[in-house]
Design a protein around this motif. Sequence first.
Motif: not given
Length: 218
Positions: A44, A106, A110, A179
């Motif tokens: 991460d 990603s 998440n 992120i």
Amino acid sequence: LKTPVGAMAVLADALTGEDDSEMVQRLVGRMVFEAERAARTIDDLLQLTEIELGTVIEAVPLDAVALLSTAADRVRHSASERSVEIRLVDRAEPVTVVGEPRQLASALGNLVENAVKYSEVGGRVDLAVDGDGDGVAFTVTDDGVGIPQRDVERIFERFYRVDKARSRELGGTGLGLSIVKHVVLAHQGGVSVESRPGQGSTFSVRMPVQLGEVSSIE
Ligand code: ATP
Ligand code: MG
């Protein structure tokens, strides 16, 4: 990072001189778990750094529904373990989003992971994609624990977690949403949240139709 590494040190110490094979198995199992946790945190952090460094985004047209559906597939196992139902709202027409495939996967991953993780047993997660001339909107809705108003502004900060005790129990580091934010900003999009404690949350990501000159985030 300190937590899993510290745990590994303690476990390794406990292993020294241990000859009960059942105990050895147990300690080794926990070491593997902690090592995986450390590896995830490092991944991460690397990903965040990469985005922050402003590596030029190699944006390509992508199938928005497929992106969301892949994100859902990744958490289906943990969702079914807790009887959380994930529904992807069907669309008649395909929607195209422009972006860097790995980063978008990603970010959406998440959000979907959080929706499942912060749902109660038997909860429901709804995923939707909408596209118009202005851009593409992804929404991830859960009927889970929700987020108190005073925390909503902070959840995108690195390592910020609302309920420390609960979060520790659920695992994770508090990097997921930072992120998401970085990926979305790097794509010149926006992310917003609406949430009510005890009722659930909706995270919305908006992406522009086309990317202009993009590289770094200030
Ligand atoms: P990680 O994603 O690094 O594994 P995390 O899930 O705790 O760990 P984030 O994804 O950054 O970290 O989320 C930050 C915090 O925001 C969470 O700890 C949780 O308190 C809160 N949160 C995020 N998504 C939701 C949600 N869908 N419902 C309720 N709370 C949420
Ligand atoms: Mg998360």
